[in-house]
Write a protein that holds these residues in place. Structure first.
Motif, short mmCIF file in Angstrom:
data_model
loop_
_atom_site.label_atom_id
_atom_site.label_comp_id
_atom_site.label_asym_id
_atom_site.label_seq_id
_atom_site.Cartn_x
_atom_site.Cartn_y
_atom_site.Cartn_z
N TRP A 108 -1.60 1.22 -4.76
CA TRP A 108 -1.19 -0.08 -4.23
C TRP A 108 -0.67 -0.98 -5.32
O TRP A 108 -0.89 -0.75 -6.51
CB TRP A 108 -2.31 -0.76 -3.45
CG TRP A 108 -3.62 -0.85 -4.16
CD1 TRP A 108 -4.04 -1.85 -4.99
CD2 TRP A 108 -4.69 0.09 -4.12
NE1 TRP A 108 -5.30 -1.59 -5.45
CE2 TRP A 108 -5.72 -0.40 -4.94
CE3 TRP A 108 -4.88 1.32 -3.47
CZ2 TRP A 108 -6.92 0.28 -5.12
CZ3 TRP A 108 -6.06 1.99 -3.67
CH2 TRP A 108 -7.07 1.47 -4.48
N LEU A 139 0.86 -1.19 0.00
CA LEU A 139 0.00 0.00 0.00
C LEU A 139 0.89 1.23 0.00
O LEU A 139 1.87 1.28 0.75
CB LEU A 139 -0.89 0.00 1.24
CG LEU A 139 -1.69 -1.28 1.50
CD1 LEU A 139 -2.33 -1.23 2.88
CD2 LEU A 139 -2.72 -1.49 0.42
N TRP A 165 -4.61 7.00 -2.17
CA TRP A 165 -3.67 5.89 -2.03
C TRP A 165 -3.49 5.16 -3.35
O TRP A 165 -4.37 5.13 -4.19
CB TRP A 165 -4.18 4.89 -1.00
CG TRP A 165 -4.12 5.37 0.41
CD1 TRP A 165 -4.91 6.31 1.00
CD2 TRP A 165 -3.21 4.93 1.41
NE1 TRP A 165 -4.55 6.48 2.31
CE2 TRP A 165 -3.51 5.64 2.59
CE3 TRP A 165 -2.18 3.99 1.43
CZ2 TRP A 165 -2.82 5.45 3.78
CZ3 TRP A 165 -1.49 3.80 2.62
CH2 TRP A 165 -1.81 4.52 3.77
N VAL A 221 -7.83 3.35 2.94
CA VAL A 221 -7.01 3.08 1.76
C VAL A 221 -7.90 3.06 0.53
O VAL A 221 -8.50 2.04 0.19
CB VAL A 221 -6.22 1.76 1.90
CG1 VAL A 221 -5.36 1.51 0.67
CG2 VAL A 221 -5.36 1.79 3.16
#
Length: 120
Positions: free
Chosen positions: A77, A49, A75, A70
């Motif tokens: 990932w 992440l 964010w 998240v």
């Protein structure tokens, strides 16, 4: 965001509403792996992440990042990172998000996530 909704520079959660980082900037003490490594619904355990502050985290490995925070576009990932990426991650070898916000790059690892990995 109101004046009281100040985000933590480390975890990006709102201070007092999700941020569990120590106010003195110290590294939070890692809990036993059985308590920390909870199964997240959207992210497999090996997903890297990437926070807006360029920290890399692992799902459930630290106390200051919760799955509900998240989300793209804040964010990014990497759901299936190449072997060894977590260990190589640094400013000269950043982890680049492949999903979520793909402009996110992590240049440092969360110390609590590292401690959790070491304990397992």
């Amino acid at each position: 965001m109101t004046a009281k909704e100040v985000r933590c520079e480390r975890c990006e959660n709102i201070i007092g509403l999700g941020c569990c980082c120590p106010p003195d900037g110290s590294i939070p003490k890692a809990r036993p792996a059985s308590q920390v490594r909870q199964e997240w619904r959207r992210f497999p355990a090996d997903t890297i992440l990437i926070s807006p502050t360029r920290y890399a985290h692992l799902p459930g490995a630290c106390t200051h990042v919760s799955e509900e925070f998240v989300k793209a576009p804040r964010w990014g990932w990497i759901p299936d990172p190449p072997p060894g990426l977590w260990d190589r991650l640094c400013s000269s070898y950043p982890a680049i998000a492949s999903e979520g916000n793909t402009t996110r790059r992590a240049i440092r690892r969360c110390e609590e996530c590292e401690a959790t990995l070491s304990a397992t």
